[in-house]
Design an enzyme around this catalytic site. Structure first.
Site, mmCIF file in Angstrom:
data_model
loop_
_atom_site.group_PDB
_atom_site.id
_atom_site.type_symbol
_atom_site.label_atom_id
_atom_site.label_comp_id
_atom_site.label_asym_id
_atom_site.label_seq_id
_atom_site.Cartn_x
_atom_site.Cartn_y
_atom_site.Cartn_z
ATOM 1 N N GLY C 470 -3.839 3.020 3.332
ATOM 2 C CA GLY C 470 -3.821 2.555 1.956
ATOM 3 C C GLY C 470 -3.518 1.077 1.887
ATOM 4 C CB ALA C 513 -1.816 -6.990 7.703
ATOM 5 N N PRO C 621 -5.979 -11.104 -1.693
ATOM 6 C CG PRO C 621 -6.749 -12.633 -3.278
ATOM 7 C CD PRO C 621 -6.926 -12.221 -1.850
ATOM 8 C CE LYS C 690 5.839 -15.715 6.836
ATOM 9 N NZ LYS C 690 7.045 -16.569 6.970
ATOM 10 N N GLY C 691 3.407 -9.988 7.053
ATOM 11 C CA GLY C 691 3.278 -8.686 6.397
ATOM 12 C C GLY C 691 3.746 -8.733 4.946
ATOM 13 N N GLY C 693 3.575 -5.320 3.226
ATOM 14 C CA GLY C 693 3.636 -3.903 2.860
ATOM 15 C C GLY C 693 5.044 -3.398 2.639
ATOM 16 C CD GLU C 694 7.937 -1.932 6.707
ATOM 17 O OE1 GLU C 694 7.863 -0.762 7.099
ATOM 18 O OE2 GLU C 694 8.523 -2.812 7.356
#
Lengths: 187, 277, 733
Positions: C470, C513, C621, C690-691, C693-694
């Site tokens: 997702g 990513a 984005p 950079k990530g 998702g978290e």
């Protein structure tokens, strides 16, 4: 005939009557006649018998909305009823709304507004979105409708209320709202 | 599992008389979730096709609501303002999908302390019609739900309809429910009120509270205290004494003290909502 | 490709497609119901039978006997495997704690103890219920984190970090607070329960079509569990219906499906029933966090202690709520310590932003309390304690723009117009409050490989065992390859999730990513070299790839003409060198929230949310925004409603369904605004990204909690902040 066991009674109790039924469904416009186990939910009949796996099993308890599809034009949680209860009914699933090549405007709007992430709740969200727009047009009030005599508005508040039976754990709610508003306004 | 879909009440009752564990189902919105991950067993009698259990009809000045009538049908039916509370409850049962399938009668028979339908129907003074092969009897709703998941339904009986008696002229109603998220909520507490006025004064009221005791309860002391008040005087009228019939418990959704405080506030709000919309 | 020095100017700095709001590539399939998830793969193996799991009805003890006679005689049953049929299977990996199957020992409630295979789902479920199990329950087991904390809290532990003399600095601080915060266990509650189709062939190879975030880990874990050659295992997971850490590792669905298939001699599919997921799989452990902060008169932190306690099965790692406190704010002295309360609740393991998600719920509320103690604006207090160096490690951040997140966020949110006196702003029945919180989350990267196949028609197929849970992997990998090869994105096809493909980073720890796009770039670089060779050049860097052509000097060759005879295949992986570890590579955010709290009932409604994120280059984005708004939704749940209710007598998670474990619904979520600072972090990776998702989850719950305090004047230090925790302290109406 199947035998059944009642754990609490600790003994087998044979019951009269067949344990499977011939059930006629009209699914996405096509008549389908199934021999189903009486215990088979409408959801599993779609997913397992007809291999229409777009309708999802998220909880199997009517608590998440992923299995939402249309029965005789009305949205239901297909996990909460048995296939055999729908003999003669017309069922519309996500597969009946559009294809990847020819998407329904709502499906296209979900893609355009990124109204999903993992995609598992998405078919249910789209079915509920379609029903939401139809229910609003039909003037059916919701919990947040202030004036019960006037037609409810196509407002974010009304849409969010009516979509709230469909959980999205990825949290795409804001984008789903944009997608639904987009289609609502286009109409 | 055997499956039967009787089309008349007589067929349904005769199916129910068959030996073996038979389960009644209509909307299925309580029956199936209650199974958890256990299988369906025995036999299932589907009541959704029973002719006598369908439809909402005016009768003897009141209304008969068939036992297979769904929340959605209540919402779609043109009913007087005294039904606004029931309609409000209908809009807050589960989700729209649940409302399309779930029935009022099923909500009563399931007899959850948090059943959304019970306070609104108690406030309407509803009666239940219980059919069996020996005939039909009627019970006030308050006598029908006897405990947590317990009812006065006897073996061989089917809740075939609800009866709403004629309501005082100009009666208005409301329903409010409280939960920590805004939807798909299992109620922390809920209140339904029906009230009516004469000559600028409250002439009578019925108030019922759910999820604050094993069985939803009317609040007779509060109802009595309201009679004769001017509607403008409706501020904080509910006092702790009025809540004596309740025995709220503490659970993951809220402590007993919280429930008691919330009920008082919700009663006041429900009354204001019934009066002023 | 070795990434051994900070990225210099490269092709991604003049992007044509990277960084653009490309719609998700998997969108048309997912929105039309055509994307096949694990349990739906009717076509991959003929003759699939259905398995159904049985879980233990006790939390700790032994199984004395299992009577399967009635179940075996039930209609349609083809095989039954019980845990007593074998010794305990090896624990699948070092990151698992509990055994997934085998042996008579029960370690937690709903641990899998049998699988029933039948011709249909209904038959399998019915037969499973006929199994009779006799247990010997261990009555002395511990299940109560708060009780355990009370017993262990005064016993000293060796600190993880001890910098300077915290105790003295704290005692001498001009201002100080000493507070304890509680977070309850949480469940990932991804919409797709774990599911697997398993099939063995005659040579003992097994294929598992499953739903998993980390394909290579899964493959190795299956091999270890079944004590077989890893090359005999194939795992395939092209669509994953949410994971959030619950699908980082194989779970019992994989093992039961494979055992069932072996026993039945036919492929078996098995999906976990929802009520099974909560207790059988993993959860985010509950935490008790004691936080002490001391400052000087100007609000500079001179002493910071964060002690975290969490529940875990014996041998597990619990939830480390203290990590961010080592690095996030400047602190002259530090004391960081963790305690593990070993108990026989289900397995605690990673859930989205493990550590920080819980730790910031404590730390950011403590920062708010400290600011109030100081009489300082909470934004200002955080700015005063901004740092370019981790106080614990002394390492510099590779790129840190937290101060900009705060100041730009404050301006955009209208922070200056906030309510400054708790409990004082009313709108009708609603008390209005505003809150802020900071967010920190490391942005690691790990080795990741890919294969690119230039087709005769000029199209490219990308293959990597990376997953898209997702997150948008299909889309950003396609963008990366299109950018690197100078192609139209429509000519790039991305195939994911198959262990037959090159090993990738997988999806977890917000490293996916950064790592997987760099891996795809590495493969493209190899392909560019091969293309150069084919057109007679040694120096691929001297070539330009654009508009589907490769240009060498004045000569332009369409990619269609490069491999007319067949495909060109190139494969490589990115390896991140140790130089990256010389810096702290991390992401930052500031979250601003407005809430309304009902003055009568304590109901909380979030009215407005803003997140300003510092996460390097944003590759897309659209998908990045979705990650962050999704994290914000999860943060609202953590703050206000999500709580696993523990039966502390029986060790059972009681609310094991989606009605009683309350995640936010549509109506709970207001307008959300997200701003990405336009930053680049060349230390992070070749794409300087950079990530996110978290990051999107970190800090959100704290901001909500601080807004609730600001609205009501009631400081609820036990999450979730349900209405009953506020009622007693609400201002008089």
């Amino acid at each position: 005939m199947n035998t059944h066991s009642d754990m609490q009674a600790g003994q087998d109790t044979a019951l009269p009557g067949p344990t499977t039924s011939k059930t006629r469904l009209v699914v996405n416009g096509t008549e389908r006649v199934l021999e189903v186990d009486n215990r088979t939910t409408l959801l599993d009949a779609l997913r397992e018998h007809l291999r229409l796996t777009g309708t999802k099993k998220g909880c199997d308890h009517g608590q998440c909305g992923a299995c939402t599809c249309f029965v005789n034009g009305q949205r239901v949680n297909s996990c909460l009823s048995l296939a055999v209860m729908h003999d003669g009914d017309e069922i519309t699933t996500i597969e009946g709304l559009g294809t990847p090549e020819d998407m329904d405007p709502l499906q296209a709007a979900f893609v355009a507004h990124d109204g999903f992430q993992c995609g598992y709740c998405t078919p249910g969200q789209i079915c509920s979105a379609k029903a939401t727009l139809e229910e609003l047009r039909a003037g059916i009030p919701s919990h947040v409708t202030k004036d019960l005599l006037a037609n409810p508005p196509l407002s974010p508040e009304e849409i969010k209320e009516r979509m709230s039976g469909n959980i999205c754990r990825c949290g795409a709610y804001a984008n789903i709202l944009e997608a639904v508003l987009d289609v609502a306004e286009a109409r | 599992m055997s499956y039967l879909a009787p089309e008349t009440l007589e067929q349904a009752l005769s199916a129910l008389a068959d030996p073996g564990p038979m389960r009644l189902v209509a909307g299925g919105t309580d029956v199936f979730p209650a199974l958890g991950d256990r299988p369906l067993r025995g036999g299932l009698i589907d009541l959704t096709r029973v002719a006598e259990m369908k439809g909402i009809a005016a009768r003897d000045g009141g209304w008969r609501i068939g036992g297979a009538v769904t929340w959605r049908e209540i919402l779609k039916t043109d009913l007087p303002p005294c039904f606004d509370g029931l309609k409000a409850a209908a809009r807050e049962v589960g989700s729209v999908q649940i409302q399309a399938a779930g029935t009022l009668a099923g909500n009563l028979c399931n007899a959850s302390p948090a059943a959304d339908g019970i306070p609104a129907l108690l406030a309407l003074d509803a009666e239940v019609e219980l059919a069996s092969r020996d005939g039909t009897r009627r019970l006030p709703l308050a006598d029908f739900v006897t405990g947590v998941r317990q009812t006065a339904l006897r073996p061989g009986e089917i809740l075939s309809a609800l009866h709403i008696p004629v309501q005082p002229e100009g009666a208005r109603s409301s329903f409010l429910k409280l939960g920590s998220r805004r939807y798909l909520v299992i109620s922390i507490v809920m209140v339904s009120a029906v009230l009516w006025c004469r000559d600028g004064r409250i002439a009578g009221a019925r108030i019922a509270v759910g999820a604050a005791s094993p069985v939803a309860r009317r609040l007779p002391a509060l109802e009595a205290a309201l009679t004769g008040l001017a509607p403008e005087a409706l501020g904080a009228v509910t006092t702790p004494d009025h809540l004596a019939p309740l025995q709220p418990i503490g659970d993951v959704r809220g402590s007993a003290d919280y429930r008691r405080a919330a009920v008082a506030e919700l009663c006041d709000r429900a009354l204001r909502k019934a009066l002023h919309g | 490709m070795d990434f051994n020095t900070a990225a210099e100017t490269n092709i991604f700095d003049r992007p044509k497609i990277l960084g653009k709001a490309v719609p998700r590539r998997d969108g048309p399939l997912k929105t039309t119901g055509r994307a096949p998830y694990a349990y739906e793969r009717h076509d991959v193996a003929e003759g699939q039978l259905v398995g159904y799991p049985l879980g233990s009805a006790i939390a700790k003890g032994r199984i004395l006997s299992m009577d399967t006679e009635a179940a075996r005689a039930a209609p349609g049953v083809r095989a039954i495997v019980t845990t007593l049929d074998m010794e305990a299977m090896p624990v699948p990996s070092e990151m698992h704690t509990a055994h997934l199957f085998g042996g008579d020992k029960v370690e937690h409630y709903h641990q899998a103890i049998a699988v029933v295979v039948a011709e249909t789902f209904e038959q399998a479920r019915a037969a499973t219920a006929l199994i009779k199990v006799e247990y010997d329950a261990d009555e002395g087991a511990e299940f109560d984190l708060l009780a355990a904390y009370e017993k262990m809290k005064d016993t000293p532990v060796d600190p993880e970090v001890s910098k300077g003399d915290f105790e003295t600095a704290f005692a001498n601080a001009a201002h100080r607070i000493d507070r304890t915060y509680v977070t309850t266990p949480q469940n990932h509650a991804q919409m797709e329960p774990q599911a697997t189709v398993a099939a063995w062939d005659e040579n003992g190879n097994v294929t598992l079509w499953t739903s998993n975030q980390m394909i290579q880990w899964a493959k190795k874990a299956v091999a270890k569990t079944f004590e077989m050659d890893v090359e005999k295992v194939r795992v395939d997971s092209p669509y994953v219906g949410g994971g959030f850490g619950n699908k980082l590792f194989i779970r019992s669905d994989v093992v039961l499906a494979a055992l069932g298939a072996k026993a039945a001699g036919q492929p078996v599919k098995l999906a976990m029933p929802r009520p099974f997921v909560m207790n059988n799989t993993t959860h985010r452990a509950g935490t008790v966090q004691r936080i002490r902060i001391g400052t000087d008169a100007q609000g500079k932190i001179v002493a910071l202690a964060h002690e975290g306690t969490s529940n875990t099965l014996p041998g597990g790692s619990g939830e480390d709520a203290t990590n961010q406190s080592q690095h996030f704010y400047a602190a002259d002295t530090l004391l960081i310590a963790t305690r593990l309360a070993e108990m026989h609740l289900p397995e605690a393991n990673a859930m989205r932003a493990p550590g920080e998600a819980s730790g910031l719920m404590g730390l950011e509320m403590a920062m708010d309390e400290m600011a109030e103690e100081l009489g300082m604006d909470p934004v200002q207090f955080r700015l005063v304690n901004d740092t370019d160096t981790s106080p614990a490690t002394g390492k510099k951040f590779s790129d840190r723009n937290f101060a900009r997140c705060l100041t730009e966020g404050a301006e955009r949110f209208g922070w200056e117009n906030r309510n400054t006196t708790p409990g004082s702003r009313r709108e009708g029945d609603w008390l209005i409050g505003h809150g802020v919180a900071g967010a920190f989350r490391p942005s690691p990267a790990t080795t990741s490989g890919a294969r690119v196949r230039l087709q005769a028609d000029g199209r490219i197929i990308v293959e990597t065992d990376m997953t898209d849970i997702g997150t948008g992997s299909y889309t950003i990998i396609a963008q990366t390859v299109a950018e690197a090869m100078g192609m139209d994105i429509e000519d790039v096809e991305v195939r994911l999730g198959d262990s037959a493909f090159p090993v990738s980073s997988g999806s977890g720890g917000q490293f996916g990513a950064v790592s997987s796009t760099a891996g795809a770039y590495a493969a493209c670089t190899a392909l560019r070299r091969e293309v150069a060779r084919r057109i007679g050049h040694n120096d691929a860097d001297g070539l330009s790839f654009a508009r589907g052509n490769v240009t060498a000097g004045a000569k332009e060759t369409p990619l269609v003409d490069i491999a007319p005879e067949g495909e060109i295949v190139a494969e490589d992986k990115v390896k991140f060198g140790s130089f990256r570890k010389d810096r702290m590579v991390a992401t930052f955010a500031a979250h601003f929230v407005e809430v309304g709290v009902n003055a009568w009932t304590g109901e909380v409604r979030v009215r407005r949310m803003l997140g300003v994120c510092d996460a390097g280059r944003i590759m897309n984005p659209t998908t990045a925004l979705s990650q962050v708004i999704g994290g914000m939704v999860m943060g609202v749940g953590a703050a206000l409603s999500e709580e696993i209710a523990v039966d502390t007598a029986k060790g059972v998670f009681i609310n094991h369904d989606l009605a009683n474990y309350e995640v936010p619904v549509h109506a709970d979520i207001p307008e959300q605004e997200v701003v990405f600072l336009d930053t680049l972090d060349p230390v992070s990776g070749p794409l300087k990204s950079k990530g996110v998702g978290e990051l999107g989850l970190c800090g959100v719950a704290g901001a909500v909690a601080n807004a609730v305090y600001n609205a009501t004047g009631v400081r609820a230090r036990e999450y979730p902040i349900t209405l009953d925790k506020l009622l007693d302290g609400l201002p008089e109406v």
